[in-house]
Enzyme design. Structure first.
Site, PDB file in Angstrom:
ATOM      1  CE  LYS A 202      -1.722   2.891   2.572  1.00 43.73           C
ATOM      2  NZ  LYS A 202      -1.680   4.246   1.976  1.00 43.73           N
ATOM      3  CD  GLU A 275      13.414   0.553   8.741  1.00 45.70           C
ATOM      4  OE1 GLU A 275      13.840   1.497   9.437  1.00 45.70           O
ATOM      5  OE2 GLU A 275      14.140  -0.379   8.351  1.00 45.70           O
ATOM      6  CB  CYS A 309      13.718   8.441   7.326  1.00 40.20           C
ATOM      7  SG  CYS A 309      14.483   7.460   6.036  1.00 40.20           S
ATOM      8  CD  GLU A 409      10.655  12.732  11.123  1.00 39.68           C
ATOM      9  OE1 GLU A 409       9.475  12.381  11.319  1.00 39.68           O
ATOM     10  OE2 GLU A 409      11.482  12.041  10.501  1.00 39.68           O
TER      11      GLU A 409
HETATM   12  P1  NAD Z   1       2.606   8.485   7.662  1.00 34.69           P
HETATM   13  O1  NAD Z   1       2.767   7.747   8.931  1.00 34.69           O
HETATM   14  O2  NAD Z   1       1.694   9.632   7.631  1.00 34.69           O
HETATM   15  O3  NAD Z   1       2.100   7.493   6.507  1.00 34.69           O
HETATM   16  C1  NAD Z   1       2.822   6.378   6.108  1.00 34.69           C
HETATM   17  C2  NAD Z   1       1.882   5.359   5.515  1.00 34.69           C
HETATM   18  O4  NAD Z   1       1.024   4.865   6.525  1.00 34.69           O
HETATM   19  C3  NAD Z   1       0.981   5.887   4.418  1.00 34.69           C
HETATM   20  O5  NAD Z   1       0.910   4.922   3.401  1.00 34.69           O
HETATM   21  C4  NAD Z   1      -0.363   6.030   5.107  1.00 34.69           C
HETATM   22  O6  NAD Z   1      -1.461   5.902   4.244  1.00 34.69           O
HETATM   23  C5  NAD Z   1      -0.311   4.871   6.072  1.00 34.69           C
HETATM   24  N1  NAD Z   1      -1.192   4.991   7.237  1.00 34.69           N
HETATM   25  C6  NAD Z   1      -1.562   6.122   7.890  1.00 34.69           C
HETATM   26  N2  NAD Z   1      -2.341   5.801   8.946  1.00 34.69           N
HETATM   27  C7  NAD Z   1      -2.436   4.457   8.967  1.00 34.69           C
HETATM   28  C8  NAD Z   1      -3.083   3.527   9.826  1.00 34.69           C
HETATM   29  N3  NAD Z   1      -3.786   3.920  10.879  1.00 34.69           N
HETATM   30  N4  NAD Z   1      -2.956   2.216   9.563  1.00 34.69           N
HETATM   31  C9  NAD Z   1      -2.221   1.799   8.531  1.00 34.69           C
HETATM   32  N5  NAD Z   1      -1.601   2.621   7.666  1.00 34.69           N
HETATM   33  C10 NAD Z   1      -1.703   3.940   7.888  1.00 34.69           C
HETATM   34  O7  NAD Z   1       4.074   8.868   7.204  1.00 34.69           O
HETATM   35  P2  NAD Z   1       4.533   9.844   6.018  1.00 34.69           P
HETATM   36  O8  NAD Z   1       4.232  11.226   6.408  1.00 34.69           O
HETATM   37  O9  NAD Z   1       4.070   9.347   4.712  1.00 34.69           O
HETATM   38  O10 NAD Z   1       6.105   9.642   6.064  1.00 34.69           O
HETATM   39  C11 NAD Z   1       6.922  10.477   6.794  1.00 34.69           C
HETATM   40  C12 NAD Z   1       7.416   9.773   8.043  1.00 34.69           C
HETATM   41  O11 NAD Z   1       8.004   8.534   7.700  1.00 34.69           O
HETATM   42  C13 NAD Z   1       8.500  10.566   8.724  1.00 34.69           C
HETATM   43  O12 NAD Z   1       8.317  10.477  10.116  1.00 34.69           O
HETATM   44  C14 NAD Z   1       9.774   9.863   8.295  1.00 34.69           C
HETATM   45  O13 NAD Z   1      10.848  10.031   9.166  1.00 34.69           O
HETATM   46  C15 NAD Z   1       9.305   8.449   8.270  1.00 34.69           C
HETATM   47  N6  NAD Z   1      10.164   7.635   7.422  1.00 34.69           N
HETATM   48  C16 NAD Z   1      10.945   6.711   8.024  1.00 34.69           C
HETATM   49  C17 NAD Z   1      11.793   5.959   7.247  1.00 34.69           C
HETATM   50  C18 NAD Z   1      12.682   4.922   7.853  1.00 34.69           C
HETATM   51  O14 NAD Z   1      13.205   4.132   7.107  1.00 34.69           O
HETATM   52  N7  NAD Z   1      12.868   4.894   9.155  1.00 34.69           N
HETATM   53  C19 NAD Z   1      11.834   6.156   5.862  1.00 34.69           C
HETATM   54  C20 NAD Z   1      11.018   7.116   5.304  1.00 34.69           C
HETATM   55  C21 NAD Z   1      10.170   7.856   6.083  1.00 34.69           C
END
Ligand code: NAD
Length: 564
Positions: A202, A275, A309, A409
């Protein structure tokens, strides 16, 4: 136009209605937008160009039933995929890599359109990282997944042959973020597939086309139907995937969502890899090459408009060099060219979504209100002719740990610099965080750099570079503390995609085991002799123990064999 083409070629939203299917791969193609099931959810996700705000494409979010049906498709495809063995699956990964290489320019262009990043970054941090990851998994995955024999040290079990086998889980659910919408899921998909799992992915609701492109590439590579499936949707679709019968979930995203998912997963003990976010510290030592360090840190802070990230989210610079380092950072930041990613000269693009822009504004405003100096940047500003989510690359000084900009962050183009008295204080402040994703240290003394790295509470530390460990296929990726659980990338990440099974075969099947029933005083003495023989500190105690075993064991075996 087939949706496969759509995901790679649509540049402008036509006047067609929303209705691109929420599901790709359930039946081997992306779906043409008329899947009646997909219309049911009534929710849409939009692919926007964040540099202009222009709508590129719109999809109906997959609902829970579609997600369940897709997981069922993936499960049906799993046995045949598993039977191919690691070698057969590696050949598919090679074809996937070749298909991606052929489409590299289309994919890079698509990512730039949908996520706003400069074209060079799309090619480097998305396409190249994905190609290298697939190459690594195809080359080394089969060897990592080979069964291993487990020799036994204890004499009591010497006549047994132990083996570790690495089995697939079955169906892996992957939920991805928007900031690296292609390379993050592609690497995770590659690891899941080589380990023998099938996948339901997804992608983020902000970058659905980049996620769908993975499916298109897989089809072009001839991956069997049902092995890699994509469900397009929002948080509700993601939640449906978490509660679907997937066998493991790999989530990349924010801490808040990660916690929610882990709570759900705990209900049914669904294994997860999380992650999550970070607040990556940078330590600039007194002996650092300041030209090099400032160039590296400015790149680390502003690459992907700060939405990385692994990043340079906060800097601790030792007092003696603070003024010079800060001056260099400001000069280099002012020279950055901000614009649309399609322009080959652009170095910093827009943020992917407006909500993030607001968080950046809040962090900077709060820091400035509490006494931080804005040395350059500090406001939302779209370059001429663009109307997207741009924020000026910003350098702050005079910051401290009472400010959100140093603790939460920011995930935007802001570089806060704090002066510290020495490296020890820098390490202490770097560790004063709920996060622990990655860190970087800048010093001419490489040994000292490594030694400081050991003191940091962080999943990875780079000395004299930052971020780029994400692109090293052999480097495990993941965080300490709130930055996550488990790892992706490298053999460590590959092992997350496999269940370990231990198989033990007794090589003396006709001989009953001394520890079986028939307990009595003599059996107890035999065990005491055996423990003495193995572990008594004195030589003679061990000899007596050994003699006790030799004299008592035959009687014990007879006793066990006697019918009771
Ligand atoms: P987000 O948590 O808003 O969304 C990530 C994904 O989760 C999306 O596909 C979203 O649709 C889904 N999602 C949201 N709510 C959900 C739920 N309740 N159940 C299941 N899925 C759900 O994150 P974002 O804003 O897209 O990404 C940014 C964040 O991701 C930052 O905090 C960044 O640091 C982190 N990140 C971490 C890594 C890593 O490898 N550690 C890599 C990239 C990004």
């Amino acid at each position: 136009m087939s949706t496969e083409r759509l995901t790679l070629e649509v540049q402008e939203h036509s006047d067609r209605e929303a209705g691109g299917s929420g599901v790709a791969g359930a039946n081997g193609h992306l779906g043409g937008g008329h899947n009646p099931a997909s219309v049911r959810s009534g929710r849409t996700v939009q692919s926007l160009n964040p540099a202009t705000g222009q709508l590129l494409a719109e999809f109906t979010a997959a609902d829970a039933e579609e997600v369940q049906a897709t997981v069922a498709d993936a499960r049906r495809a799993a046995p045949a995929w598993r039977r191919l063995g690691p070698g057969g699956r590696a050949r598919h990964l090679v074809r996937l890599k070749e298909a991606l290489f052929k489409r590299r320019h289309d994919v890079a262009a698509l990512i730039t359109r949908e996520a706003g990043k400069p074209r060079l970054e799309s090619l480097l941090a998305e396409v190249l990282v994905a190609l290298d990851g697939l190459d690594y998994l195809a080359r080394h995955g089969p060897a990592f997944l080979e069964a291993e024999s487990v020799p036994h040290q204890n004499l009591a079990v010497r006549f047994k042959r132990g083996r570790l086998e690495y089995e697939p889980y079955g169906v892996i659910g992957i939920i991805s973020p928007s900031n690296y919408p292609f390379s993050i899921p592609m690497n995770q998909v590659g690891a899941a597939l080589i380990a023998g799992n099938t996948v339901v992915l997804k992608p983020s609701e902000f970058t659905p086309q980049s996620g769908l492109a993975i499916h298109t590439i897989a089809e072009e590579a001839g991956l069997p139907a049902g092995v890699l499936n994509v469900v397009v949707g929002d948080a509700v679709t993601g939640a449906a995937l978490v509660s679907s019968p997937v066998d493991k979930l790999v989530f990349t995203g924010s801490v808040a969502t990660g916690k929610r998912i882990q709570g759900e997963a705990a209900e049914r003990l669904l294994p997860t890899v999380l992650e999550l976010g970070g607040k990556d510290p940078v330590i600039v030592c007194a002996d650092a090459d300041l030209e090099l360090a400032s160039s590296g840190v400015v790149w680390g802070a502003f690459t992907n408009a700060g939405q990385a990230c692994l990043s340079a989210e906060r800097v601790y610079v030792v007092r003696e060099v603070a003024a010079c380092f800060t001056k260099l950072c400001v000069e280099k930041t002012r020279r950055l060219r901000v614009g649309a990613g399609e322009d080959p000269d652009t170095e910093v693009g827009p943020l992917i979504r407006e909500r993030q822009l607001k968080i950046v504004e809040e962090h900077v405003a709060e820091a400035a209100g509490a006494g931080a100096g804005i040395l350059t940047g500090g406001r939302r500003a779209a370059p001429a002719g663009l109307d997207g989510f741009f924020y000026e690359p910003t350098v702050l000084s005079g910051v401290h740990h009472g400010m959100r900009i140093m603790r939460e962050e920011t995930f935007g183009p802001v570089l806060p610099i704090m002066t510290v008295s020495d490296e020890a204080e820098a390490v202490r402040l770097a560790n004063d965080s709920h996060f622990g994703l990655s860190a970087s240290i800048w010093t001419r003394d490489l040994r000292r750099g490594e030694s400081l790295a050991r003191g940091l509470e962080s999943g990875s530390v780079m000395v004299n570079d930052c971020l780029s460990s994400f692109g090293i296929a052999e480097a495990p990726h993941g965080g300490f503390k709130l930055s996550g659980l488990g790892r992706t990338h490298s053999w460590v990440g590959l092992m997350e995609m496999a269940r370990v099974k231990y198989i033990d075969v007794d090589l003396l099947p006709k001989i009953p085991k001394l520890w079986w029933y028939g307990y009595d005083t003599r059996a107890g003495r035999l065990m005491e002799s055996f423990v003495d023989f193995l572990f008594a500190p004195g030589f003679w105690s061990r000899v007596y123990g050994g003699l006790g075993v030799l004299t008592r064991a035959p009687g014990r075996i007879r006793a066990i064999r006697r019918p009771r």
